[in-house]
Write an enzyme that holds these catalytic residues in place. Structure first.
Site, PDB file in Angstrom:
ATOM      1  N   LYS A   1       2.138  -3.447   7.407  1.00 52.52           N
ATOM      2  CA  LYS A   1       2.337  -3.638   5.956  1.00 52.52           C
ATOM      3  C   LYS A   1       3.804  -3.375   5.596  1.00 52.52           C
ATOM      4  CE  LYS A   1      -0.368  -4.402   3.168  1.00 52.52           C
ATOM      5  NZ  LYS A   1      -0.880  -5.710   2.638  1.00 52.52           N
TER       6      LYS A   1
ATOM      7  N   TYR B   1      -1.590  -0.334  11.207  1.00 57.08           N
ATOM      8  CA  TYR B   1      -1.830  -1.001   9.921  1.00 57.08           C
ATOM      9  C   TYR B   1      -0.643  -0.808   8.986  1.00 57.08           C
ATOM     10  CZ  TYR B   1      -3.312  -1.355   5.047  1.00 57.08           C
ATOM     11  OH  TYR B   1      -3.359  -1.644   3.700  1.00 57.08           O
TER      12      TYR B   1
ATOM     13  N   THR C   1       0.823  -1.209   0.000  1.00 59.34           N
ATOM     14  CA  THR C   1       0.000   0.000   0.000  1.00 59.34           C
ATOM     15  C   THR C   1       0.860   1.264   0.000  1.00 59.34           C
ATOM     16  OG1 THR C   1      -1.488   1.296   1.406  1.00 59.34           O
ATOM     17  CG2 THR C   1      -0.136  -0.312   2.535  1.00 59.34           C
ATOM     18  N   ASP C   2       0.297   2.372  -0.473  1.00 58.65           N
ATOM     19  CA  ASP C   2       1.020   3.657  -0.405  1.00 58.65           C
ATOM     20  C   ASP C   2       1.223   4.109   1.038  1.00 58.65           C
ATOM     21  OD1 ASP C   2      -1.631   4.390   0.203  1.00 58.65           O
ATOM     22  OD2 ASP C   2      -1.786   5.939  -1.332  1.00 58.65           O
ATOM     23  N   GLU C   3       0.425   3.555   1.979  1.00 56.54           N
ATOM     24  CA  GLU C   3       0.502   4.036   3.365  1.00 56.54           C
ATOM     25  C   GLU C   3       1.846   3.739   4.016  1.00 56.54           C
ATOM     26  OE1 GLU C   3      -2.833   3.699   5.904  1.00 56.54           O
ATOM     27  OE2 GLU C   3      -4.264   3.938   4.271  1.00 56.54           O
TER      28      GLU C   3
HETATM   29  P1  NAD Z   1     -10.216  -6.600   2.678  1.00 56.97           P
HETATM   30  O1  NAD Z   1     -10.134  -6.304   4.138  1.00 56.97           O
HETATM   31  O2  NAD Z   1     -11.439  -6.226   1.918  1.00 56.97           O
HETATM   32  O3  NAD Z   1      -9.982  -8.158   2.430  1.00 56.97           O
HETATM   33  C1  NAD Z   1      -8.992  -8.888   3.092  1.00 56.97           C
HETATM   34  C2  NAD Z   1      -9.244 -10.368   2.803  1.00 56.97           C
HETATM   35  O4  NAD Z   1      -8.178 -11.130   3.424  1.00 56.97           O
HETATM   36  C3  NAD Z   1     -10.551 -10.905   3.388  1.00 56.97           C
HETATM   37  O5  NAD Z   1     -11.190 -11.743   2.451  1.00 56.97           O
HETATM   38  C4  NAD Z   1     -10.099 -11.699   4.614  1.00 56.97           C
HETATM   39  O6  NAD Z   1     -10.989 -12.764   4.942  1.00 56.97           O
HETATM   40  C5  NAD Z   1      -8.757 -12.210   4.140  1.00 56.97           C
HETATM   41  N1  NAD Z   1      -7.847 -12.541   5.256  1.00 56.97           N
HETATM   42  C6  NAD Z   1      -7.581 -11.793   6.345  1.00 56.97           C
HETATM   43  N2  NAD Z   1      -6.723 -12.450   7.148  1.00 56.97           N
HETATM   44  C7  NAD Z   1      -6.407 -13.615   6.531  1.00 56.97           C
HETATM   45  C8  NAD Z   1      -5.555 -14.717   6.850  1.00 56.97           C
HETATM   46  N3  NAD Z   1      -4.836 -14.732   7.976  1.00 56.97           N
HETATM   47  N4  NAD Z   1      -5.488 -15.751   5.994  1.00 56.97           N
HETATM   48  C9  NAD Z   1      -6.227 -15.759   4.831  1.00 56.97           C
HETATM   49  N5  NAD Z   1      -7.056 -14.752   4.495  1.00 56.97           N
HETATM   50  C10 NAD Z   1      -7.148 -13.688   5.331  1.00 56.97           C
HETATM   51  O7  NAD Z   1      -8.920  -5.921   2.040  1.00 56.97           O
HETATM   52  P2  NAD Z   1      -8.737  -5.216   0.628  1.00 56.97           P
HETATM   53  O8  NAD Z   1      -9.171  -3.817   0.735  1.00 56.97           O
HETATM   54  O9  NAD Z   1      -9.287  -6.101  -0.409  1.00 56.97           O
HETATM   55  O10 NAD Z   1      -7.143  -5.204   0.539  1.00 56.97           O
HETATM   56  C11 NAD Z   1      -6.461  -6.307  -0.036  1.00 56.97           C
HETATM   57  C12 NAD Z   1      -4.963  -6.025   0.043  1.00 56.97           C
HETATM   58  O11 NAD Z   1      -4.663  -4.822  -0.662  1.00 56.97           O
HETATM   59  C13 NAD Z   1      -4.445  -5.829   1.452  1.00 56.97           C
HETATM   60  O12 NAD Z   1      -3.166  -6.424   1.537  1.00 56.97           O
HETATM   61  C14 NAD Z   1      -4.347  -4.324   1.603  1.00 56.97           C
HETATM   62  O13 NAD Z   1      -3.334  -3.980   2.512  1.00 56.97           O
HETATM   63  C15 NAD Z   1      -3.978  -3.923   0.196  1.00 56.97           C
HETATM   64  N6  NAD Z   1      -4.385  -2.573  -0.243  1.00 56.97           N
HETATM   65  C16 NAD Z   1      -5.681  -2.147  -0.089  1.00 56.97           C
HETATM   66  C17 NAD Z   1      -6.054  -0.908  -0.583  1.00 56.97           C
HETATM   67  C18 NAD Z   1      -7.484  -0.391  -0.457  1.00 56.97           C
HETATM   68  O14 NAD Z   1      -7.739   0.766  -0.791  1.00 56.97           O
HETATM   69  N7  NAD Z   1      -8.440  -1.193  -0.019  1.00 56.97           N
HETATM   70  C19 NAD Z   1      -5.108  -0.093  -1.212  1.00 56.97           C
HETATM   71  C20 NAD Z   1      -3.795  -0.554  -1.340  1.00 56.97           C
HETATM   72  C21 NAD Z   1      -3.466  -1.802  -0.869  1.00 56.97           C
HETATM   73  O1  DAU Z   2      -4.062   4.232   0.814  1.00 55.71           O
HETATM   74  C1  DAU Z   2      -4.334   2.875   0.703  1.00 55.71           C
HETATM   75  C2  DAU Z   2      -5.140   2.440   1.909  1.00 55.71           C
HETATM   76  O2  DAU Z   2      -6.448   2.969   1.725  1.00 55.71           O
HETATM   77  C3  DAU Z   2      -5.183   0.931   2.088  1.00 55.71           C
HETATM   78  O3  DAU Z   2      -3.879   0.455   2.337  1.00 55.71           O
HETATM   79  C4  DAU Z   2      -6.117   0.560   3.243  1.00 55.71           C
HETATM   80  O4  DAU Z   2      -6.242  -0.852   3.333  1.00 55.71           O
HETATM   81  C5  DAU Z   2      -7.484   1.167   2.971  1.00 55.71           C
HETATM   82  O5  DAU Z   2      -8.337   0.900   4.066  1.00 55.71           O
HETATM   83  C6  DAU Z   2      -7.368   2.669   2.746  1.00 55.71           C
HETATM   84  O6  DAU Z   2      -6.982   3.344   3.962  1.00 55.71           O
HETATM   85  P1  DAU Z   2      -7.635   4.743   4.399  1.00 55.71           P
HETATM   86  O7  DAU Z   2      -7.503   4.892   5.861  1.00 55.71           O
HETATM   87  O8  DAU Z   2      -7.130   5.860   3.551  1.00 55.71           O
HETATM   88  O9  DAU Z   2      -9.175   4.445   3.968  1.00 55.71           O
HETATM   89  P2  DAU Z   2     -10.571   4.785   4.686  1.00 55.71           P
HETATM   90  O10 DAU Z   2     -11.629   4.454   3.688  1.00 55.71           O
HETATM   91  O11 DAU Z   2     -10.677   4.205   6.037  1.00 55.71           O
HETATM   92  O12 DAU Z   2     -10.485   6.363   4.832  1.00 55.71           O
HETATM   93  C7  DAU Z   2     -10.286   7.206   3.709  1.00 55.71           C
HETATM   94  C8  DAU Z   2     -10.199   8.628   4.234  1.00 55.71           C
HETATM   95  O13 DAU Z   2     -11.485   9.012   4.717  1.00 55.71           O
HETATM   96  C9  DAU Z   2      -9.250   8.790   5.403  1.00 55.71           C
HETATM   97  O14 DAU Z   2      -8.600  10.054   5.328  1.00 55.71           O
HETATM   98  C10 DAU Z   2     -10.164   8.749   6.630  1.00 55.71           C
HETATM   99  C11 DAU Z   2     -11.444   9.355   6.120  1.00 55.71           C
HETATM  100  N1  DAU Z   2     -12.691   8.851   6.731  1.00 55.71           N
HETATM  101  C12 DAU Z   2     -12.894   7.503   6.765  1.00 55.71           C
HETATM  102  C13 DAU Z   2     -14.063   6.987   7.309  1.00 55.71           C
HETATM  103  C14 DAU Z   2     -14.278   5.491   7.369  1.00 55.71           C
HETATM  104  C15 DAU Z   2     -13.653   9.735   7.197  1.00 55.71           C
HETATM  105  O15 DAU Z   2     -13.467  10.971   7.153  1.00 55.71           O
HETATM  106  N2  DAU Z   2     -14.803   9.228   7.737  1.00 55.71           N
HETATM  107  C16 DAU Z   2     -15.042   7.877   7.816  1.00 55.71           C
HETATM  108  O16 DAU Z   2     -16.111   7.479   8.345  1.00 55.71           O
END
Ligand code: NAD
Ligand code: DAU
Length: 340
Positions: free
Chosen positions: A157, A153, A127-129
């Protein structure tokens, strides 16, 4: 290709499994997922039927070495793609332990087992985080930006990224790390900003915006992230890191106002609430390396992507209702029931 995908029942994993089975008509996928609260079998409903004999689900934990080693011994995989993770920042602030267990230790178990089994390629989804937070005038993150994670988190990562790097350097393992910005699109768990706001606004509920709403995220449609992962899998250099982004920096308040406009709802629903502790102010991705080396180019514009996403959630209320009522957890029993 024969792929070992982890976390395929989550948001991005499910979109990727659908994407790759459609894109590669002979590709086979084994999806190992623990089905945590974020894992939803309904997100892959119809996948087996759409790709007969090419998709298999296994319920299990990436941290279960015996299970993972046994699955690797059963058949020859061309690559592991590790999506599995605890992914929500707010949950990591409430309880970091599971984040270290899954994101750090789970990744290490998977790496060790994949290396022992001689799997030719390991793609790790990061992730970019991990890069930390940018100031308003800072240049976007590149792959050379030092890691400076701020939340439990992102620290977990970053720990996983260092392990992947170490397996490449120490054991010569063929690894690729992808780092992506904030995804949006179908099948996202409604704890994340965009589906949460869509759901609440559609019911005229208040919309909690953290702090002053000025935090900036760089939004990418999940299909564009899937394309990036596919290109990293098929064309990425061993040991490389690739950034992916959507070239769509927006403040949170802009995103929420745009969603309200799409839904035709009043901005009076917005509530500024207490900020997230350690809240990163700004993310922005420079993905020129992926453009140059992989030929990556995002296809979605944020405005049309957001409108399409709003439409998807409006059309798929059964999926959202199932998540909210907890009924999606029953899919697990149904899945086992069909096979017993
Ligand atoms: P998500 O939380 O929607 O899904 C995570 C999945 O992993 C779920 O299906 C969960 O059951 C499974 N899981 C959790 N623990 C596990 C374990 N121990 N063994 C097997 N399966 C397990 O997450 P997402 O948003 O789909 O993110 C997927 C990946 O992409 C993550 O690695 C996250 O860090 C990364 N990522 C997410 C975002 C975003 O914006 N959502 C952005 C950049 C990177
Ligand atoms: O940048 C990539 C990441 O993006 C991934 O690695 C993470 O898995 C994914 O969860 C996401 O993280 P963020 O914390 O950026 O996403 P979230 O949707 O939780 O929040 C997006 C922005 O919105 C953040 O600045 C917090 C804000 N927010 C979020 C929620 C849930 C609010 O203001 N109100 C809210 O209720």
């Amino acid at each position: 290709m024969n792929l070992f995908v982890t976390g395929g029942c989550g948001f991005i994993g499910a979109n990727f499994v659908r994407y790759v089975l459609k894109r590669e008509s002979t590709c086979r996928v084994l999806n190992l997922d623990k089905l945590t609260y974020a894992g939803n079998l309904a997100s892959l409903a119809g996948a087996e039927e759409a790709a007969p004999g090419r998709y298999r689900f296994v319920h299990g934990d990436i941290g279960d070495h015996d299970l993972v080693a046994a699955l690797f011994a059963e058949q020859a995989f061309d690559a592991v793609i590790n999506f599995a993770a605890e992914s929500h920042v707010d949950r990591s602030i409430a309880d970091p332990t599971l984040f270290v267990t899954t994101n750090v230790m789970g990744t290490q178990v998977l790496l060790s087992a994949a290396f022992a089994a001689g799997i030719p390629r390991f793609v790790h989804i990061s992730t970019d985080e991990v890069y930390g937070s940018l100031g308003p005038d800072d240049a976007a993150f590149t792959e050379k930006t030092p890691l400076a994670p701020n939340s439990p988190y992102s620290a977990s990562k970053a720990g996983a990224d260092f392990l992947v790097h170490a397996f490449h350097e120490t054991y010569g393992m063929n690894t690729v790390i992808t780092r992506c910005s904030n995804n949006y699109g179908p099948y996202q768990f409604p704890e994340k900003l965009i589906p949460l706001m869509l759901r609440r606004a559609s019911r005229d509920e208040s919309l909690p915006v953290y702090g002053d709403g000025g935090n900036i995220r760089d939004w990418i449609h999940v299909e564009d992230h899937c394309l990036g992962v596919y290109l990293a899998l098929t064309k990425g250099s061993s040991g490389a890191v690739y950034n992916f982004g959507g070239h769509a920096e927006r403040t949170n308040i802009e995103v929420v106002r745009t969603l309200l406009g799409i839904l035709g709802k009043s901005e009076s629903l917005i509530r500024f609430v207490q900020d997230r502790p350690g809240h990163d102010r700004r993310y922005a991705m420079d993905y020129s390396l992926a453009e140059k080396e992989l030929g990556y180019a995002p296809k979605w514009k944020f405005s049309s992507g957001l409108a399409a996403t709003a439409e998807w959630y409006a059309q798929n209320t059964a999926w959202l209702d199932g998540v909210e009522s907890g009924a999606y957890r029953n899919f697990m029993q149904a899945w086992y029931g069909n096979r017993l």
